[in-house]
Motif scaffolding. Structure first.
Motif, PDB file in Angstrom:
ATOM      1  N   ARG A 198      -6.855  35.885  48.572  1.00 43.04           N
ATOM      2  CA  ARG A 198      -6.636  35.413  47.447  1.00 43.04           C
ATOM      3  C   ARG A 198      -5.254  34.788  47.366  1.00 43.04           C
ATOM      4  O   ARG A 198      -4.839  33.804  46.799  1.00 43.04           O
ATOM      5  N   ARG A 199      -4.167  35.829  47.583  1.00 44.41           N
ATOM      6  CA  ARG A 199      -2.702  35.590  47.684  1.00 44.41           C
ATOM      7  C   ARG A 199      -2.276  34.662  48.326  1.00 44.41           C
ATOM      8  O   ARG A 199      -1.152  34.137  48.248  1.00 44.41           O
ATOM      9  N   THR A 216      -2.761  31.826  45.858  1.00 50.37           N
ATOM     10  CA  THR A 216      -1.790  31.689  44.435  1.00 50.37           C
ATOM     11  C   THR A 216      -1.139  30.739  44.412  1.00 50.37           C
ATOM     12  O   THR A 216      -0.872  30.253  43.051  1.00 50.37           O
ATOM     13  N   ARG A 217      -0.273  30.630  44.915  1.00 46.76           N
ATOM     14  CA  ARG A 217       0.972  29.698  45.173  1.00 46.76           C
ATOM     15  C   ARG A 217       0.618  28.263  44.741  1.00 46.76           C
ATOM     16  O   ARG A 217       1.124  27.309  44.225  1.00 46.76           O
ATOM     17  N   MET A 229      -0.794  27.924  41.236  1.00 46.33           N
ATOM     18  CA  MET A 229       0.126  28.047  40.085  1.00 46.33           C
ATOM     19  C   MET A 229       0.201  26.975  39.203  1.00 46.33           C
ATOM     20  O   MET A 229       0.278  25.660  39.561  1.00 46.33           O
ATOM     21  N   LEU A 230       0.641  27.202  37.855  1.00 42.78           N
ATOM     22  CA  LEU A 230       0.694  26.344  36.833  1.00 42.78           C
ATOM     23  C   LEU A 230       1.410  25.334  37.100  1.00 42.78           C
ATOM     24  O   LEU A 230       1.149  24.112  37.038  1.00 42.78           O
ATOM     25  N   ARG A 231       2.830  25.233  37.652  1.00 45.15           N
ATOM     26  CA  ARG A 231       3.685  24.289  37.807  1.00 45.15           C
ATOM     27  C   ARG A 231       3.378  23.394  39.158  1.00 45.15           C
ATOM     28  O   ARG A 231       3.590  22.437  39.049  1.00 45.15           O
ATOM     29  N   ARG A 287      -6.107  20.733  23.754  1.00 45.06           N
ATOM     30  CA  ARG A 287      -6.008  21.731  24.526  1.00 45.06           C
ATOM     31  C   ARG A 287      -7.195  22.716  23.886  1.00 45.06           C
ATOM     32  O   ARG A 287      -8.041  23.197  24.536  1.00 45.06           O
ATOM     33  N   GLN A 316      -8.661  27.689  37.745  1.00 45.19           N
ATOM     34  CA  GLN A 316      -8.830  27.261  36.323  1.00 45.19           C
ATOM     35  C   GLN A 316      -7.701  26.173  35.724  1.00 45.19           C
ATOM     36  O   GLN A 316      -8.150  25.458  34.841  1.00 45.19           O
ATOM     37  N   ARG A 338      -8.498  22.754  34.073  1.00 44.04           N
ATOM     38  CA  ARG A 338      -8.248  22.450  32.717  1.00 44.04           C
ATOM     39  C   ARG A 338      -7.734  21.226  32.629  1.00 44.04           C
ATOM     40  O   ARG A 338      -8.053  20.303  31.807  1.00 44.04           O
TER      41      ARG A 338
END
Lengths: 413, 64
Positions: free
Chosen positions: A103-104, A107-108, A111-113, A275, A356, A360
């Protein structure tokens, strides 16, 4: 198997819905009787169903509830499902530390940004598809015109997959995720899907591009941290999860929009309300309708119930998100209830949806685009006539015929 | 209040960043970075919300 399990009254599972947008009516009764209910699956095997919000979070965050499908007692929902899992393995069916290691690597990317950088692209995709709708005939099937192409185009762009291939993976995942598909049909579909994936990944291994798969090849495969087969499994997971779930969520979002247009009016110019709308849509629809499967690694107690080692547990996200103890008037759609950091539509625990943030963005951009340019969008047939996906792992609607009225400056970009 | 995070448990779901962006961030690896280990009292609600929302239970709040 413990004694309690053999004597308890067992409910056949999955249970059909009554109203297509509400959980099966039996859930309230099961929830009132206890946090955990005894159920019987398609093959006659026994498992436990978690219907309460609190215990759903507890179980999903507890590592004694294993996601390792190779462990004895791991529950399945339909005959062909084991075939899918065995022939197309991926890290969502593993436990830490192997799960964390794989998974790691992702993750990058999620990530949100990082995913926010994709928002303008998603916005463009939505706008172009709305242009096509406005130019085309009415009624239009919103599943083919919007709900499916938005995630297909997004996922193809993110992973670096040729868009011409989207029809192939859409067709094949539809077979593998249906409880109505027989084992022979599933075996053929999985075979074809895996062949396509191996070819795709091999092509990229020769010539990695500037996309998610290309970066995994350069940073993880070439350094020996990730095998070709693991990358194939990961790609399959990202394609299926990134497409099937989002497409269905977008379909139900459009349905909600057409049923209560007044609720969504103006969300395109109010980011806070946009949102909130999307979070309530996620809670209300809870598209992973059957639930998340786990198997216990040792004896555990959950909601006062003793569960023996090696027993199957199914956590219903739909039941948890419609639990009146966690969400007042749970079956009402209420944008003001502030569920953002609470609902479990993306699951809970270490396997919580890695995509996610991107999901979104896709739901937000679609909802904003429709509110801005197609506020007069309306369902062309009564709700009762819509073909809902009752037999699918992921809830949604197969077809969504709609008409629209254009007034004033609506329709303009 | 004092906050600590367990980097080893983190799965990068970013619930904490959404709930309390002044206190939690994401590093270049997508995993949690603690931006403020001693957040002011007015952020207490949102820090608690972040801890509850964390799917891997990687956030610990030490009240004193």
């Amino acid at each position: 198997m413990n004694e309690e399990m053999t004597t308890a009254r067992r409910c056949p599972y999955p249970i059909a819905r009554g109203h297509p947008l509400d959980p099966p009516p039996q859930f309230s009764g099961l929830r009132a009787e206890g946090a955990v209910a005894a159920i019987e699956l398609w093959d006659g095997s026994h498992a436990w169903l978690v219907t309460r919000y609190e215990e759903a979070c507890t179980a999903l965050a507890d590592r004694r509830f294993s996601s390792d499908v190779t462990k004895d007692g791991f529950p399945t929902y339909y005959e062909g499902q084991r075939l899918v899992i065995e022939q197309a393995p991926s890290f969502i069916r593993t436990d830490p530390p192997e799960h964390s290691r794989l998974r790691r690597m992702l993750t990058r990317e999620f990530m949100l940004r990082q995913v926010e950088l994709l928002r303008p692209r998603v916005h463009e995709i939505v706008d172009a598809l709305i242009d096509d709708i406005l130019r085309g005939p009415a009624p239009v099937d919103l599943i083919r015109a919007l709900a499916m192409p938005v995630p297909s185009l997004t996922v193809c762009r993110l992973l670096g997959i040729p868009y011409e291939d989207h029809g192939l993976f859409q067709r094949l995942t539809n077979v593998t995720l249906s409880r109505q598909s027989g084992p022979v049909e599933i075996e053929a579909a999985v075979g074809e899907l895996m062949e396509w994936l191996h070819r795709l990944v091999s092509d990229k291994e020769r010539e990695p591009g500037d996309d998610l798969i290309g970066r995994l090849i350069v940073d993880q495969v070439r350094t020996g941290d990730l095998s070709h087969d693991d990358l194939v499994g990961m790609t399959r997971l990202l394609v299926v999860a990134g497409h099937e779930t989002t497409a269905n969520m977008l379909g139900l979002t459009l349905l909600s929009f057409m049923r209560q247009p007044e609720v969504f009016a103006g969300v395109d110019s109010d980011p806070v309300r946009l949102r909130a709308c999307v979070e309530e849509l996620l809670r209300y629809h809870s598209i992973i309708q059957i639930g998340l499967a786990r198997v216990t690694t040792e004896e555990v107690e959950l909601g006062g119930r003793r569960i023996g080692p090696g027993e199957g547990v199914i956590v219903s996200l739909l039941a948890a998100n419609r639990d009146g103890a966690a969400f007042g008037r749970p079956d009402e759609f209420d944008v003001d209830r502030a569920v953002e950091h609470k609902h479990v539509a993306f699951g809970f625990g270490v396997h919580q949806c890695i995509g996610q943030a991107l999901a979104r963005i896709e739901v937000q951009e679609l909802l904003a685009g429709v509110a801005r340019r197609l506020p007069g969008l309306r369902l062309a047939v009564p709700l009762e006539q819509l073909p809902f996906r009752g037999n699918m792992t992921v809830h949604g609607v197969h077809e969504l015929p709609a008409v629209w009225e254009v007034s004033g400056d609506a329709g303009e970009r | 209040m004092r906050v600590s995070v367990d980097h080893e448990r983190c799965v990068g779901a970013a619930q904490c960043v959404l709930a309390a962006p002044e206190v939690f961030g994401q590093g270049d690896d997508g995993l949690v970075r603690l931006l403020d280990a001693k957040p002011p009292i007015e952020r207490s609600d949102r820090v608690h919300e972040a801890a509850t929302a964390c799917p891997s239970r990687s956030i610990t709040i030490h009240e004193n």
